[in-house]
Scaffold this motif. Structure first.
Motif, mmCIF file in Angstrom:
data_model
loop_
_atom_site.group_PDB
_atom_site.id
_atom_site.type_symbol
_atom_site.label_atom_id
_atom_site.label_comp_id
_atom_site.label_asym_id
_atom_site.label_seq_id
_atom_site.Cartn_x
_atom_site.Cartn_y
_atom_site.Cartn_z
ATOM 1 N N ARG A 298 0.830 -1.210 0.000
ATOM 2 C CA ARG A 298 0.000 0.000 0.000
ATOM 3 C C ARG A 298 0.869 1.267 0.000
ATOM 4 O O ARG A 298 0.525 2.260 -0.636
ATOM 5 C CB ARG A 298 -0.932 0.016 1.214
ATOM 6 N N ALA A 299 1.997 1.214 0.721
ATOM 7 C CA ALA A 299 2.890 2.383 0.753
ATOM 8 C C ALA A 299 3.490 2.625 -0.634
ATOM 9 O O ALA A 299 3.530 3.763 -1.117
ATOM 10 C CB ALA A 299 3.992 2.180 1.791
ATOM 11 N N LEU A 300 3.941 1.549 -1.280
ATOM 12 C CA LEU A 300 4.517 1.684 -2.624
ATOM 13 C C LEU A 300 3.459 2.205 -3.594
ATOM 14 O O LEU A 300 3.719 3.100 -4.405
ATOM 15 C CB LEU A 300 5.048 0.326 -3.108
ATOM 16 N N SER A 301 2.264 1.643 -3.496
ATOM 17 C CA SER A 301 1.183 2.036 -4.386
ATOM 18 C C SER A 301 0.780 3.491 -4.146
ATOM 19 O O SER A 301 0.542 4.256 -5.084
ATOM 20 C CB SER A 301 0.016 1.068 -4.164
ATOM 21 N N ASP A 302 0.725 3.882 -2.875
ATOM 22 C CA ASP A 302 0.375 5.274 -2.546
ATOM 23 C C ASP A 302 1.422 6.232 -3.130
ATOM 24 O O ASP A 302 1.097 7.331 -3.574
ATOM 25 C CB ASP A 302 0.290 5.435 -1.029
ATOM 26 N N ALA A 303 2.686 5.787 -3.122
ATOM 27 C CA ALA A 303 3.764 6.621 -3.657
ATOM 28 C C ALA A 303 3.837 6.543 -5.179
ATOM 29 O O ALA A 303 4.537 7.341 -5.809
ATOM 30 C CB ALA A 303 5.095 6.190 -3.049
ATOM 31 N N GLY A 304 3.153 5.565 -5.747
ATOM 32 C CA GLY A 304 3.196 5.387 -7.196
ATOM 33 C C GLY A 304 4.541 4.874 -7.687
ATOM 34 O O GLY A 304 4.998 5.252 -8.770
ATOM 35 N N VAL A 305 5.189 4.026 -6.909
ATOM 36 C CA VAL A 305 6.491 3.468 -7.304
ATOM 37 C C VAL A 305 6.466 1.948 -7.140
ATOM 38 O O VAL A 305 5.512 1.387 -6.594
ATOM 39 C CB VAL A 305 7.650 4.060 -6.470
ATOM 40 N N THR A 306 7.523 1.305 -7.635
ATOM 41 C CA THR A 306 7.635 -0.150 -7.488
ATOM 42 C C THR A 306 8.892 -0.474 -6.694
ATOM 43 O O THR A 306 9.703 0.419 -6.409
ATOM 44 C CB THR A 306 7.742 -0.832 -8.859
ATOM 45 N N VAL A 307 9.055 -1.755 -6.388
ATOM 46 C CA VAL A 307 10.230 -2.157 -5.602
ATOM 47 C C VAL A 307 11.531 -1.786 -6.320
ATOM 48 O O VAL A 307 12.538 -1.494 -5.675
ATOM 49 C CB VAL A 307 10.212 -3.670 -5.283
ATOM 50 N N ALA A 308 11.490 -1.774 -7.655
ATOM 51 C CA ALA A 308 12.707 -1.446 -8.406
ATOM 52 C C ALA A 308 13.155 -0.005 -8.150
ATOM 53 O O ALA A 308 14.323 0.340 -8.376
ATOM 54 C CB ALA A 308 12.465 -1.652 -9.905
ATOM 55 N N ASP A 309 12.235 0.822 -7.667
ATOM 56 C CA ASP A 309 12.565 2.229 -7.410
ATOM 57 C C ASP A 309 13.123 2.471 -6.012
ATOM 58 O O ASP A 309 13.483 3.594 -5.665
ATOM 59 C CB ASP A 309 11.303 3.093 -7.578
ATOM 60 N N VAL A 310 13.163 1.410 -5.193
ATOM 61 C CA VAL A 310 13.573 1.581 -3.792
ATOM 62 C C VAL A 310 15.063 1.251 -3.650
ATOM 63 O O VAL A 310 15.509 0.179 -4.043
ATOM 64 C CB VAL A 310 12.733 0.674 -2.869
ATOM 65 N N ASP A 311 15.820 2.189 -3.078
ATOM 66 C CA ASP A 311 17.269 2.008 -2.963
ATOM 67 C C ASP A 311 17.709 1.492 -1.603
ATOM 68 O O ASP A 311 18.818 1.007 -1.442
ATOM 69 C CB ASP A 311 17.980 3.352 -3.200
ATOM 70 N N TYR A 312 16.856 1.681 -0.605
ATOM 71 C CA TYR A 312 17.288 1.351 0.760
ATOM 72 C C TYR A 312 16.050 1.195 1.639
ATOM 73 O O TYR A 312 15.037 1.873 1.435
ATOM 74 C CB TYR A 312 18.202 2.477 1.286
ATOM 75 N N ILE A 313 16.140 0.283 2.600
ATOM 76 C CA ILE A 313 15.061 0.100 3.577
ATOM 77 C C ILE A 313 15.573 0.487 4.960
ATOM 78 O O ILE A 313 16.568 -0.084 5.438
ATOM 79 C CB ILE A 313 14.568 -1.366 3.593
#
Lengths: 426, 399
Positions: A298-313
């Motif tokens: 839901r957080a990714l969807s709310d941000a309009g991004v996918t896992v490929a766009d995430v650089d760090y957790i």
């Protein structure tokens, strides 16, 4: 022109223009960032109260603000005050007790504490006393200010007075996700167009004997007391519980349009937030991790991004066997193979679990990570857990270009919140 | 002031109400009691000199079937979990995982009850100890129960509602006495109106029958003592008559409700939250007057007042209500004052009244309680916190 101020869903983009942090490592962003990237621990032996008989005798208390014992709401209020002062000073808006937006404050639940109870008991002539006798002592009028101090809205109320925020402040608790919820509420209010600017803070100064013992009785705390700095070991095989800690962070949230119009320096973007409640158990996550997975998605969807766009957790990473395992299950399910390319570290390895404040502090550190292009490590990672094959940025900070971070928060009562934080819009 | 009338806003319907108080359980019991002319149910003996409105006896098994769940909660959480279940039943969404999975919950909560026996025993020990810090540790380690620790966390009312009823869309808990109830409702309402949410469960619970909460308010001499006296009566501010209650509402977008064939009980048309600087004279009355003007005073409007009975705030609200000249119903004189739960409870009673087309019967205890003439079209619900925070909501007849 308006389009550049809106996100992919046509909502106002929410940016961060001010950040403030206080933890056991010190006061202010500079001090905290220096120590977090040096892998220093703020965890130490408790000196605030006697520790005889305690199973856990260490914590990340903030001891440099008061010389004597103060009640938890006093310390929570002081911590938040310092964090907010730093944030609004950086943002260059809302100083001099006139902040032009609402306050969302994650604050610990409040109740009268033992030193106060003891003072009431001293007013009671008969022995043995019963609880009802304390009401007579309360009615003497000798302790009037305690009413205001121990209201649930007390800390936020004092902050609203001091900083002149607009309207009634919201005091909230979603347990260990509270700080993230405060930020989420601010993002939503700006997206609804209710305000251009909002102040979000999370604070916790509630390490006192009963709080420590309560968590101890829930078997949530580490008992690795011998070397306090090495006690919090998120994702390590020998992790055995979290370390209670104190601190606060504050963010000035602002619509991109408003921030640009006044020429403010933009420190990052709150791109999205997601939440999902877990109805499995009061203190444990659903074994299939569905609520955690749903929350991240839901957080990714709310941000309009996918896992490929995430650089760090920036992990919740409490160092309890349960949390860190379930967090891995959740992220592995969402990220799949890509997870091995994404560093995931826990600030709690150094500052402990700041409970109500954690989500806010870790969102603030996530922003500093993006700003500085450097990832704080997970310290005390000496015995990897083969069940959790993660790049935890072990023990030493790492330079890396980080454009987008997920910061996760999971709490008792089935509370799950994830935030997606990114650098300034191109 | 938070403006609810921006363009593009959707209507918000109240499609479910769950209510328990000293007057009974459920809407029918409340409607009968409120129009039957009976005296409020109070207990002046059990916590003397403090008066409370005790909760009607509930069979908790009906909404919390597992005894294990009941044992994990204390009274405040059981009351709230029970009322939440009634609201879900009323909306027709109980046991519908596909809806509950996206139902957004906001709970207005205080915290859990102390173990009074344990606290007293520990204090008796501490008074004779020459090393009280050490003695405190020993006693807490041996006497505190882990389940009680969880029952004391503010967010565990919401947690229990998730566990017992399966509400899992989201879960947020607001604290802060009366304002928590106002802002929980305001945020749930605003999210639906703005399209950020489709359906929400919002409400709170208060257990008045506990000495730790009476103690908190007794510290500043705020509780009603002795026999029952009406709020906003001859003696405007007789002290707070604490009342046990649980109140939850299901709020819903018309699109979502219509798609599942649900009808509105009433329409929630606005919720406003404010904060007067109470150190300055006249600010509370001025804030209430402004809230009333924002909500509107067209014919067919009644005011359901949440006046607490606390000195200062209550007289100020009375002044503004008198100036407005609308028929007023003072809810504390019927169900007592339930702090975080009071505002949701009043909204439930307002919606119930609108569905009957009439305000609840006037009581002779306050000159403000004039007759409601003609059909009831709108109810403005007010909240003036006993210490801080003012708020209002407008509930309108559906359709």
């Amino acid at each position: 022109m308006a389009q550049i101020h809106n996100d992919k869903s046509g909502r106002p983009i929410v940016v961060v223009t001010g950040i403030g942090i206080v933890t056991s490592l010190g006061q202010g962003k500079a001090e905290n960032w220096k120590k977090l990237t040096a892998g220093e621990s703020g965890i130490h032996r408790i000196t605030r109260f006697p520790i005889e008989g305690m199973r856990t005798t260490i914590a990340g208390t903030v001891d440099f603000l008061f010389d004597e014992r103060v009640a938890a709401p006093n310390l929570s209020e002081k911590l938040a005050t310092l964090a907010i002062e730093e944030a609004i000073s950086e943002a260059g808006i809302g100083g001099n007790g006139d902040f032009p937006g609402p306050l969302f404050a994650a604050v610990p639940p409040v109740e009268i504490e033992w030193p106060e109870r003891k003072q009431l008991a001293e007013q009671v002539p008969n022995r043995p006393l019963v609880y009802h006798d304390l009401l007579g002592a309360a009615a003497t009028g000798k302790f009037r200010p305690w009413h205001q101090r121990f209201l649930f809205g007390s800390v936020a109320d004092a902050l609203a007075d001091r900083f002149g925020t607009r309207g009634q402040p919201i005091s909230l608790s979603t347990a260990c996700a509270s700080g993230a919820t405060a930020i989420q509420l601010g993002v939503e209010a700006i997206r609804r167009g209710e305000c251009d600017v909002a102040l979000a803070t999370g604070t916790d100064g509630s390490v006192h004997p009963e709080a420590l013992i309560r968590f101890s009785l829930l078997s949530a705390l580490t008992t690795a007391n011998d070397n306090p700095a090495e006690a919090s070991k998120p994702f390590a095989k020998n992790r055995d519980g979290f370390v209670m800690a104190e601190g606060a962070a504050a963010l000035v949230l602002e619509s991109y349009e408003h921030a640009r119009a006044r020429g403010a320096k933009i420190l990052g973007v709150l791109e999205g937030a997601g939440e999902m409640a877990d109805n499995f158990h009061r203190t444990r996550s659903s074994p299939d991790a569905k609520p955690i997975i749903g929350c991240i998605n839901r957080a990714l969807s709310d941000a309009g991004v996918t896992v490929a766009d995430v650089d760090y957790i920036n992990a919740h990473g409490t160092s309890t066997p349960e949390n860190d395992r379930m967090e891995h299950v959740g992220f592995a399910a969402v990220f799949g193979d890509h997870l091995k390319n994404v560093p995931i570290s826990s600030n709690k390895s150094m500052i402990g679990h700041t409970l109500t404040a954690a989500g806010a502090i870790e969102a603030a550190v996530s922003l500093l990570t993006i700003q500085n292009g450097r990832i704080p490590p997970t310290i005390n990672y000496n015995i990897p857990d083969p069940a959790l094959p993660l790049d935890v940025v072990p023990n030493v900070a790492r330079d890396a270009q980080v454009n987008r971070v997920i910061s996760s928060s999971f709490g008792f009562g089935g509370q799950n919140v994830c935030l997606v934080v990114a650098g300034e819009p191109a | 002031m938070h403006d609810d009338k921006r363009p593009g806003q959707r209507d918000v319907w109240i499609t479910g109400i769950g209510l328990v108080s000293s007057l009974g359980e459920g809407l029918d019991a409340h409607w009968a009691a409120l129009n039957g002319g009976s005296a409020p149910v109070t207990d002046a003996e059990r916590f003397a000199p403090y008066l409370v409105h005790p909760l009607v006896k509930l069979n908790y098994d009906q909404q919390i079937p597992k005894k294990g769940d009941q044992r994990q909660m204390e009274a405040w959480q059981r009351i709230g979990t029970y009322a939440a279940g009634l609201a879900l039943d009323s909306a027709g969404i109980a046991k519908t995982p596909e809806i509950l999975g996206h139902t957004d919950m906001i709970v207005a909560a205080g915290g859990g009850e102390r173990d009074f026996k344990v606290d007293a025993e520990i204090l008796n020990d501490l008074m004779v100890s020459n090393d009280w810090g050490r003695s405190l540790n020993e006693r807490l380690l041996s006497d505190l129960r882990p389940t009680l620790s969880l029952a004391q966390l503010s967010n565990l009312l919401a947690g229990n509602i998730s566990i017992v009823h399966g509400v899992t869309g989201s879960s947020r808990t607001f604290m802060g006495e009366e304002s928590a109830g106002v802002d929980a409702t305001r945020v749930a309402y605003s999210r639906i109106a703005a399209g950020q949410s489709e359906i929400g469960l919002v409400g709170g619970a208060y257990n008045a029958e506990r000495e730790d909460m009476l103690l908190l308010y007794a510290l500043n001499d705020l509780c009603m003592t002795g026999s029952f006296r009406p709020v906003l009566g001859d003696e405007a501010a007789p002290g707070i008559p604490s009342g046990s209650m649980g109140a939850f509402l299901v709020l819903e977008s018309p699109e979502h409700a219509t798609a599942r064939g649900a009808k509105p009980i009433a329409k929630l048309s606005g919720v406003w939250s404010e904060r007067a600087r109470r150190t300055e004279d006249g600010t509370v009355a001025a804030t209430v007057s402004k809230l009333l003007a924002t909500a509107g005073t067209a014919s067919g409007t009644a005011v359901y007042s949440g006046a607490t009975g606390a000195r200062g705030a209550t007289e100020a609200e009375g002044e503004a209500l008198k100036a407005a000249g609308l028929p007023v119903r003072v809810l504390a004189n019927r169900i007592g004052h339930g702090f975080e739960a009071q505002f949701p409870a009043m909204l439930g009673l307002a919606a119930l009244s609108l569905s009957h087309g009439a305000a609840i019967a006037a009581a002779p205890t306050s000159a403000l309680e004039t007759a409601q003439v003609g059909p009831l079209e709108r109810v403005v619900v007010t909240s003036v916190g006993h210490w801080r925070g003012e708020g209002a909501a407008l509930v309108e007849k559906a359709g």
